[in-house]
Design a protein around this motif. Structure first.
Motif, PDB file in Angstrom:
ATOM      1  N   THR A 235      28.234  40.701  43.009  1.00  0.00           N
ATOM      2  CA  THR A 235      29.222  39.660  43.262  1.00  0.00           C
ATOM      3  C   THR A 235      28.599  38.277  43.408  1.00  0.00           C
ATOM      4  O   THR A 235      29.114  37.296  42.842  1.00  0.00           O
TER       5      THR A 235
ATOM      6  N   ASP B 177      28.272  45.876  43.791  1.00  0.00           N
ATOM      7  CA  ASP B 177      27.236  45.663  44.789  1.00  0.00           C
ATOM      8  C   ASP B 177      26.563  46.959  45.218  1.00  0.00           C
ATOM      9  O   ASP B 177      25.693  46.957  46.080  1.00  0.00           O
TER      10      ASP B 177
ATOM     11  N   LEU C 193      36.052  49.438  40.950  1.00  0.00           N
ATOM     12  CA  LEU C 193      36.301  47.995  40.983  1.00  0.00           C
ATOM     13  C   LEU C 193      37.693  47.642  40.486  1.00  0.00           C
ATOM     14  O   LEU C 193      38.348  46.747  41.041  1.00  0.00           O
TER      15      LEU C 193
ATOM     16  N   VAL D 221      36.725  37.955  42.600  1.00  0.00           N
ATOM     17  CA  VAL D 221      35.564  38.392  41.821  1.00  0.00           C
ATOM     18  C   VAL D 221      35.102  39.720  42.404  1.00  0.00           C
ATOM     19  O   VAL D 221      34.708  39.797  43.573  1.00  0.00           O
ATOM     20  N   HIS D 222      35.173  40.763  41.603  1.00  0.00           N
ATOM     21  CA  HIS D 222      34.807  42.104  42.038  1.00  0.00           C
ATOM     22  C   HIS D 222      33.528  42.514  41.310  1.00  0.00           C
ATOM     23  O   HIS D 222      33.558  42.935  40.150  1.00  0.00           O
ATOM     24  N   GLY D 223      32.390  42.358  41.979  1.00  0.00           N
ATOM     25  CA  GLY D 223      31.114  42.726  41.403  1.00  0.00           C
ATOM     26  C   GLY D 223      30.645  44.074  41.911  1.00  0.00           C
ATOM     27  O   GLY D 223      31.091  44.552  42.963  1.00  0.00           O
TER      28      GLY D 223
ATOM     29  N   ARG E  75      29.607  35.236  40.933  1.00  0.00           N
ATOM     30  CA  ARG E  75      30.242  34.005  41.412  1.00  0.00           C
ATOM     31  C   ARG E  75      29.438  32.775  41.001  1.00  0.00           C
ATOM     32  O   ARG E  75      30.005  31.736  40.645  1.00  0.00           O
TER      33      ARG E  75
END
Length: 238
Positions: free
Chosen positions: A120, A143, A154, A139-141, A124
């Motif tokens: 994330t 991690d 996600l 924003v869905h990263g 970003r």
């Protein structure tokens, strides 16, 4: 193009879909490898490895060097990779042609999020450098390793945060993990023609998936859709 009247939100992949970030990913990877005394890789090689996040990218590079790293070595390479990415997230790459217009055109009509295998914080930074972050609702990263596409984690998290059913969240991406994650989550999906991983898709796409040739094609289809929802932008969503 399929009918988008049932779509209430869009989830975009990042690298290879919104941004041509391969030159910057290559720079960060090669900087990490150089710091460890290892040889560089060219752009075409690195581009083919993009899609599964930095840990998988580093693993690919070490495999090519025939190195089985210990945890400390991998962690140091990742630390250097992250530092170079954050220092210059989109210095050599850029937003794909037509994406800025697509995002701007959708901003007041459909909520948009990014769902990416990039962590994330790195995602970003890239989106901020691209000028796209203020238009996004989230924003869905990835991690953690088990969050990475093709796992549905996600996408399901994005749908829950947006308050939409998964079947009304369109996943837009450029590679098999995007389509497989959408299939697992119960989301429709669109495969973009301009990205990095489309060559790996067979002629027959999964059910509820279709091809998008240009950002303009997606924009025109989405602007004619119904069921638009409004949410706060990332700039005001803390």
């Amino acid at each position: 193009m399929k009918d988008l009247r049932a779509i209430e939100a869009i989830a975009f992949d990042l690298d290879g879909t919104l941004v041509d970030s391969a030159p910057d990913i290559r720079h960060a990877l090669n900087a990490a490898l150089e710091a460890a005394g290892l040889a560089h890789f060219d752009l075409d090689t690195v581009r083919a490895w993009i899609g599964d996040g930095p840990d998988a990218l580093i693993a690919q590079a070490l495999c090519r060097h025939e190195i089985d790293p210990d945890e400390a070595m991998h962690a140091q390479l990742r630390k250097t990779f992250d530092a170079y990415t954050l220092a210059a997230p989109l210095q050599s790459g850029g937003v794909f042609h037509g994406i800025a217009e697509l995002v701007a055109g959708l901003a007041r009509r459909l909520p948009m999020v990014v769902v990416t295998n990039k962590p994330t914080a790195l995602a970003r930074a890239v989106l901020r450098a691209a000028g796209l972050l203020p238009c996004l609702s989230g924003v869905h990263g990835a991690d953690a390793a088990d969050q990475r596409k093709p796992a549905p984690f996600l996408l399901l998290a994005a749908a829950q945060r947006l308050g939409v059913a998964p079947e009304r969240l369109l996943m837009v991406g450029d590679a098999p993990p995007d389509l497989l994650a959408a299939q697992a989550a119960g989301c429709p999906a669109a495969l973009v023609a301009w990205g990095y991983g489309g060559h790996a898709i067979a002629k027959a796409l999964p059910p509820r998936a279709w091809r998008v040739e240009t950002p303009q094609q997606l924009l025109l289809a989405a602007l004619g859709s119904r069921g638009v929802r409004g949410v706060r932008s990332e700039a005001t969503n803390h």
